[in-house]
Scaffold this active site. Structure first.
Site, short mmCIF file in Angstrom:
data_model
loop_
_atom_site.label_atom_id
_atom_site.label_comp_id
_atom_site.label_asym_id
_atom_site.label_seq_id
_atom_site.Cartn_x
_atom_site.Cartn_y
_atom_site.Cartn_z
N HIS A 1 45.21 36.86 37.23
CA HIS A 1 44.02 36.35 37.93
C HIS A 1 42.74 37.07 37.55
CE1 HIS A 1 44.49 39.95 40.43
NE2 HIS A 1 43.25 39.73 40.85
C1 UD1 Z 1 38.77 38.84 44.02
C2 UD1 Z 1 38.31 40.25 43.70
C3 UD1 Z 1 39.34 40.94 42.83
C4 UD1 Z 1 40.71 40.87 43.44
C5 UD1 Z 1 41.06 39.46 43.82
C6 UD1 Z 1 42.34 39.48 44.60
C7 UD1 Z 1 35.86 40.47 43.53
C8 UD1 Z 1 34.72 40.63 42.61
N1 UD1 Z 1 37.05 40.23 42.96
O1 UD1 Z 1 38.86 38.14 42.79
O2 UD1 Z 1 38.99 42.29 42.67
O3 UD1 Z 1 41.64 41.36 42.52
O4 UD1 Z 1 40.04 38.90 44.64
O5 UD1 Z 1 42.98 38.25 44.61
O6 UD1 Z 1 35.70 40.56 44.72
N2 UD1 Z 1 39.48 30.57 45.15
C9 UD1 Z 1 40.07 29.51 45.79
N3 UD1 Z 1 40.56 29.75 47.05
C10 UD1 Z 1 40.50 30.95 47.67
C11 UD1 Z 1 39.88 32.00 46.99
C12 UD1 Z 1 39.38 31.79 45.72
O7 UD1 Z 1 40.17 28.40 45.29
O8 UD1 Z 1 40.99 31.08 48.81
C13 UD1 Z 1 38.98 30.32 43.76
C14 UD1 Z 1 37.54 29.83 43.73
O9 UD1 Z 1 37.43 28.92 42.68
C15 UD1 Z 1 36.76 31.09 43.38
C16 UD1 Z 1 37.75 31.84 42.50
O10 UD1 Z 1 39.04 31.54 43.03
O11 UD1 Z 1 35.55 30.82 42.75
C17 UD1 Z 1 37.52 33.33 42.49
O12 UD1 Z 1 37.53 33.86 43.81
P1 UD1 Z 1 36.74 35.23 44.15
O13 UD1 Z 1 37.04 35.64 45.52
O14 UD1 Z 1 35.33 35.11 43.75
O15 UD1 Z 1 37.35 36.25 43.13
P2 UD1 Z 1 38.87 36.57 42.77
O16 UD1 Z 1 39.08 36.18 41.35
O17 UD1 Z 1 39.76 36.01 43.80
N1 UDP Z 2 50.42 38.92 46.40
C1 UDP Z 2 50.99 38.01 47.26
N2 UDP Z 2 51.26 36.75 46.80
C2 UDP Z 2 51.01 36.36 45.51
C3 UDP Z 2 50.43 37.31 44.63
C4 UDP Z 2 50.12 38.58 45.11
O1 UDP Z 2 51.24 38.32 48.41
O2 UDP Z 2 51.29 35.21 45.17
C5 UDP Z 2 50.11 40.26 46.89
C6 UDP Z 2 50.68 41.39 46.07
O3 UDP Z 2 51.99 41.68 46.48
C7 UDP Z 2 49.72 42.53 46.34
C8 UDP Z 2 48.42 41.82 46.52
O4 UDP Z 2 48.72 40.45 46.81
O5 UDP Z 2 50.05 43.21 47.53
C9 UDP Z 2 47.66 41.90 45.23
O6 UDP Z 2 46.63 40.99 45.23
P1 UDP Z 2 45.95 40.46 43.90
O7 UDP Z 2 46.90 40.52 42.77
O8 UDP Z 2 45.38 39.15 44.25
O9 UDP Z 2 44.73 41.45 43.72
P2 UDP Z 2 44.53 42.94 43.14
O10 UDP Z 2 45.57 43.83 43.70
O11 UDP Z 2 44.56 42.84 41.65
O12 UDP Z 2 43.16 43.28 43.60
#
Ligand code: UD1
Ligand code: UDP
Length: 382
Positions: free
Chosen positions: A219
């Site tokens: 991701h």
């Molecule tokens: C964010 C965090 C990242 C973390 C990740 C965990 C920042 C800058 N990044 O990244 O550090 O590892 O969360 O998962 O804060 N979207 C949906 N539904 C949702 C959420 C997101 O469709 O419920 C899609 C949207 O298109 C959105 C994209 O995911 O634009 C990115 O979401 P965003 O929260 O901006 O960043 P993450 O990539 O999730």
């Molecule tokens: N996780 C989850 N379901 C998923 C993928 C990840 O519950 O389908 C959990 C995972 O076990 C961990 C956390 O989400 O505890 C990590 O989140 P993510 O990978 O989105 O973000 P990051 O840790 O890189 O910020």
């Protein structure tokens, strides 16, 4: 009784907050009142609500419903919403987790009106400022009053950045206190591990046998948004699955799910969709991912949390990034950094399915980090 205002927003923060809320409920109920603010950064049912239901996290007192957007728009909207709540609730401190835009927004809103910041997961560094998370965590650390680092490397980073050791109370952002205290995510993994398989059916649902499948998550924005990297990653997953006749299960973050049809070549996209060994599924719950992590032969990920959980469950891990904040996983040989390099990923896969004596030292505390953090907060936050 002190009042803490906890900010959550992204999936990993919701999970992390479960550890502290559990410690408050079990041990500090008469001394700490927690107000939970959900920024709404993540909002899909399987990126947010599922964790509240499963991990018994109290329903947030506020939801800012920020949603997705550019960094500036998303962060600015959160800052303004959090500031309003801080002024109304007047907490003794704000609790921030990790390195997302929700973390940064909380740090800016609170520090500007002099609400003490407690940063949990302080000190972690990738030393790569092209990651938005690196900017968020550096900025948050440098306005924090109590900084809890899960690892010795994180603590040492803070010292190198000028944080003094052995400062004396009263603590403030001008006189902060730094800790090396273990990892609240280890608390959670230990706590929920024993019930993960009983309470979920994910292994059965996808006919996965212990040791006979790979868990993968992707991701990170530099992997999803760059077509060259995304094609390389999915091409190598396709090859590994086909050549080794091994199932690869990919609970896919919505960011990646949306970009697959856009950024993969139509040919590769079709290959992936028709490969019987590649199982692309929606994001799973925390108990489900624990069940997958515990039973997989190996983990391939660009997630910060998942690489560490692989280690907790003694699984080798291939990290699809050019660096990691969790450097101890690499140093002890349990994980390898491959970036999006297909050759390195294949080499790491071959290495890890061959080698039998991997070493997983106890690096992340005793499973009681949240309890320790609450105790320290009570000593120093008034
Ligand atoms: C964010 C965090 C990242 C973390 C990740 C965990 C920042 C800058 N990044 O990244 O550090 O590892 O969360 O998962 O804060 N979207 C949906 N539904 C949702 C959420 C997101 O469709 O419920 C899609 C949207 O298109 C959105 C994209 O995911 O634009 C990115 O979401 P965003 O929260 O901006 O960043 P993450 O990539 O999730
Ligand atoms: N996780 C989850 N379901 C998923 C993928 C990840 O519950 O389908 C959990 C995972 O076990 C961990 C956390 O989400 O505890 C990590 O989140 P993510 O990978 O989105 O973000 P990051 O840790 O890189 O910020």
């Amino acid at each position: 009784m002190i009042k803490l205002l906890t900010i959550i927003g992204a999936r990993p923060q919701i999970i992390k907050a479960a550890a502290l809320s559990r410690a408050v409920k079990d041990k500090f109920n008469n001394e700490i009142k927690e107000i939970i603010v959900h920024t709404g950064q993540h909002y899909d049912e399987n990126m947010s609500q599922v964790f509240f239901d499963e991990l018994q996290i109290p329903t947030p007192d506020y939801n800012l419903n920020t949603g997705s957007g550019s960094h500036g728009k998303q962060t600015a909207s959160m800052i303004s919403g959090i500031e309003e709540i801080l002024l109304k609730e007047k907490p003794n401190a704000i609790v921030l987790y990790g390195d997302t835009n929700s973390t940064l927004a909380g740090a800016i809103a609170a520090s500007k009106i002099q609400v003490p910041v407690i940063h949990i997961e302080a000190g972690l560094r990738s030393f790569n400022k092209s990651m938005p998370e690196e900017i968020n965590r550096i900025m948050c650390d440098h306005v924090s009053t109590l900084l809890f680092s899960p690892t010795k490397a994180g603590y040492d980073n803070l010292v190198k950045e000028g944080f003094e050791e052995n400062t004396l109370p009263p603590y403030s952002f001008n006189n902060p206190k730094i800790y090396h205290c273990g990892d609240i995510m280890y608390d959670n993994s230990l706590y929920f591990s024993s019930i993960a398989e009983q309470k979920t059916s994910v292994l059965k649902e996808y006919a996965l046998q212990t040791g006979k499948f790979v868990l993968a998550t992707i991701h990170r924005n530099n992997n999803t948004d760059d077509p060259i990297r995304l094609n390389a990653l999915f091409n190598v997953l396709n090859t590994i699955a086909t050549e080794n006749k091994i199932k690869i299960i990919l609970p896919l973050h919505p960011r990646t799910a949306k970009l697959l049809p856009v950024n993969l070549s139509p040919e590769l996209y079709n290959k992936i969709k028709s490969n019987e060994y590649i199982l692309i599924i929606p994001p799973v719950s925390f108990l489900e991912i624990i069940a997958l992590e515990k039973n997989a032969s190996l983990v391939i990920t660009d997630s910060g949390g998942v690489q560490k959980e692989a280690f907790f469950f003694q699984k080798p891990c291939i990290i699809l990034r050019s660096e990691t904040e969790w450097i101890e996983l690499i140093n002890c040989g349990a994980a390898r950094i491959t970036d999006a390099d297909e050759v390195k990923i294949k080499e790491a896969y071959t290495h890890f399915i061959t080698v039998k004596d991997l070493y997983f030292p106890a690096l992340f505390g005793d499973g009681k980090a949240a309890e320790f953090i609450c105790g320290e907060i009570l000593k120093y936050v008034h």
